[in-house]
Design a protein around this motif. Structure first.
Motif, PDB file in Angstrom:
ATOM      1  N   ASN A  69       0.832  -1.201   0.000  1.00 14.25           N
ATOM      2  CA  ASN A  69       0.000   0.000   0.000  1.00 14.25           C
ATOM      3  C   ASN A  69       0.870   1.256   0.000  1.00 14.25           C
ATOM      4  OD1 ASN A  69      -1.997   2.072   0.791  1.00 14.25           O
ATOM      5  ND2 ASN A  69      -1.213   1.751   2.834  1.00 14.25           N
ATOM      6  N   LYS A  70       1.954   1.231   0.761  1.00 17.41           N
ATOM      7  CA  LYS A  70       2.840   2.393   0.854  1.00 17.41           C
ATOM      8  C   LYS A  70       3.620   2.632  -0.433  1.00 17.41           C
ATOM      9  CE  LYS A  70       3.304   1.792   5.849  1.00 17.41           C
ATOM     10  NZ  LYS A  70       4.195   1.383   6.952  1.00 17.41           N
ATOM     11  N   GLN A  71       3.818   1.585  -1.241  1.00 17.56           N
ATOM     12  CA  GLN A  71       4.582   1.714  -2.484  1.00 17.56           C
ATOM     13  C   GLN A  71       3.703   2.044  -3.682  1.00 17.56           C
ATOM     14  OE1 GLN A  71       7.805   1.712  -2.486  1.00 17.56           O
ATOM     15  NE2 GLN A  71       8.179   0.919  -0.442  1.00 17.56           N
ATOM     16  N   LEU A  72       2.450   1.619  -3.634  1.00 20.74           N
ATOM     17  CA  LEU A  72       1.571   1.777  -4.801  1.00 20.74           C
ATOM     18  C   LEU A  72       0.862   3.129  -4.777  1.00 20.74           C
ATOM     19  CD1 LEU A  72       0.019  -1.807  -5.060  1.00 20.74           C
ATOM     20  CD2 LEU A  72       1.922  -0.843  -6.369  1.00 20.74           C
ATOM     21  N   THR A  73       1.663   4.178  -4.759  1.00 16.73           N
ATOM     22  CA  THR A  73       1.139   5.536  -4.878  1.00 16.73           C
ATOM     23  C   THR A  73       1.586   6.096  -6.220  1.00 16.73           C
ATOM     24  OG1 THR A  73       3.075   6.638  -3.909  1.00 16.73           O
ATOM     25  CG2 THR A  73       1.370   5.835  -2.383  1.00 16.73           C
ATOM     26  N   GLU A  74       0.857   7.076  -6.711  1.00 13.85           N
ATOM     27  CA  GLU A  74       1.216   7.655  -8.010  1.00 13.85           C
ATOM     28  C   GLU A  74       2.622   8.235  -7.993  1.00 13.85           C
ATOM     29  OE1 GLU A  74      -0.685  10.669 -11.384  1.00 13.85           O
ATOM     30  OE2 GLU A  74      -1.521  10.617  -9.349  1.00 13.85           O
ATOM     31  N   ASP A  75       2.965   8.946  -6.925  1.00 14.78           N
ATOM     32  CA  ASP A  75       4.303   9.555  -6.847  1.00 14.78           C
ATOM     33  C   ASP A  75       5.393   8.497  -6.840  1.00 14.78           C
ATOM     34  OD1 ASP A  75       3.251  12.088  -6.847  1.00 14.78           O
ATOM     35  OD2 ASP A  75       3.418  12.385  -4.676  1.00 14.78           O
ATOM     36  N   LEU A  77       5.338   5.336  -7.897  1.00 18.28           N
ATOM     37  CA  LEU A  77       5.441   4.597  -9.158  1.00 18.28           C
ATOM     38  C   LEU A  77       6.023   5.460 -10.268  1.00 18.28           C
ATOM     39  CD1 LEU A  77       2.070   2.613  -9.045  1.00 18.28           C
ATOM     40  CD2 LEU A  77       4.367   1.767  -8.511  1.00 18.28           C
ATOM     41  N   LEU A  78       5.604   6.723 -10.338  1.00 15.35           N
ATOM     42  CA  LEU A  78       6.150   7.623 -11.365  1.00 15.35           C
ATOM     43  C   LEU A  78       7.629   7.886 -11.130  1.00 15.35           C
ATOM     44  CD1 LEU A  78       3.262  10.225 -11.795  1.00 15.35           C
ATOM     45  CD2 LEU A  78       4.025   8.529 -13.465  1.00 15.35           C
TER      46      LEU A  78
END
Length: 353
Positions: A69-75, A77-78
């Motif tokens: 959950n902490k890794q799967l953010t838009e920032d 991943l981009l």
């Protein structure tokens, strides 16, 4: 080329869903049962995963999910993908053979394959074959074009362009032979270590307990060995990790503890034992469940040379101010997106294949 923006958005939605689900158990008493169909489904899958693999307790599955959950953010991943020229990728069918030692251990490879614009064919370990298909189902619901990019199989792998396979040293030799004619990334056994100086605080040593006991020590990022000074006294170490004593209540862990203790005693090995962890002096890196190996060193220079010499056998090194790329105490089980297994850049492999 595949619309990577839509794929990334689907993973961000997955991250938000996981985050909401992980928060929910703590609010169960006040808020009642979740209404979302997906919440019910994930709760069921977690239960099934635990029934299928006794090591996959709800606590550890939730920990793995919350980490993602902490890794799967838009920032996040981009920022991760911005380091690569994804336009150079030629869409390929990538086969994955996953391990099953800890929950969702193959998710990073799964994520990398899809975010680079490729299709994935997954052959799951029987020890972890419930959670990832559920997450894939959620992704496809949010981004239907992924339906043709995600496949799972129990059959022999034959039609694919490249493969990423994870296994033991023995299976890795088989993989290297069997897949020699295809571009491949084959991962073998690795272990993680901690270098102590004797100056660590009780808080640091307690944090080290998280690195040792999370996932019952089954992960390649789990600390299986300590390097300690010649005069190291283990009393403060045992006192600091005592809060983890409830681990002995898990039946599979307790069975391993009892078995390995019997083996050590019958072999007349000298061990230190606090009732839930045995510590044994041993030059090996891979310690059995419920035990931890240690090795004494005369100087930090010596240990740095040893770690460099054995780097192909080591996944993580926990220490403070001793080596480059060391990991802080308590942080081995929360890797970032760029903490690649075996130190090999998965995305770079996919783009160059």
């Amino acid at each position: 080329m595949t619309d990577l923006k839509h794929r990334l958005e689907a993973f961000v939605k997955l991250g938000k869903f996981i985050g909401e689900f992980c928060e929910y158990p703590n609010k169960l008493a006040s808020n009642g049962h979740p209404k979302s169909m997906w919440f019910h489904k994930l709760e069921q899958k977690i239960r099934l995963a635990g029934q299928s693999n006794g090591w996959f307790t709800k606590e550890n599955v939730l920990f793995a999910l919350e980490s993602w959950n902490k890794q799967l953010t838009e920032d996040s991943l981009l920022n991760w993908m911005s380091s690569y020229d994804l336009q150079k990728n030629k869409e390929k069918d990538i086969a994955l053979i996953t391990a099953g030692n800890i929950p969702l251990v193959g998710f990073h490879d799964f994520l990398a394959v899809l975010l680079t614009g490729n299709s994935v064919l997954v052959k799951l370990s029987s020890n972890d074959n419930i959670l990832l298909p559920f997450l894939a189902e959620f992704l496809i619901e949010k981004e239907p074009t992924l339906k043709h990019a995600i496949r799972f199989t129990e059959e022999k792998l034959d039609v694919f362009d490249a493969i990423i396979a994870t296994g033991s040293n023995n299976t890795a030799r088989y993989f290297e032979y069997y897949f020699a004619k295809k571009p491949n990334l084959i991962r073998k056994n690795r272990n993680s270590v901690a270098v102590l100086t004797g100056k660590e605080s009780p808080e640091q040593l307690k944090d080290l307990g998280e690195d040792i006991f999370r996932y019952y020590g089954l992960g390649c990022r789990s600390i299986s060995k300590l390097f300690v000074p010649m005069d190291y006294d283990f009393d403060i170490f045992f006192t600091s990790i005592y809060p983890y004593n409830a681990i002995i209540n898990h039946h599979k862990y307790a069975n391993n503890y009892d078995y390995n203790k019997a083996v050590y005693l019958m072999s007349e090995f000298r061990i230190l034992d606090n009732g839930f962890l045995m510590v044994k002096e041993d030059e090996s890196y891979a310690s059995p469940i419920a035990s931890l190996f240690y090795e004494r060193y005369e100087s930090l220079k010596d240990i740095k040379l040893k770690l460099e010499r054995d780097k192909d056998r080591i996944q993580c090194v926990v220490s403070q101010g001793i080596i480059k790329n060391e990991i802080p105490f308590g942080k081995t089980q929360t890797p970032s997106l760029t903490d690649y297994a075996d130190g090999v850049d998965t995305v770079d492999f996919l783009l160059k294949t």
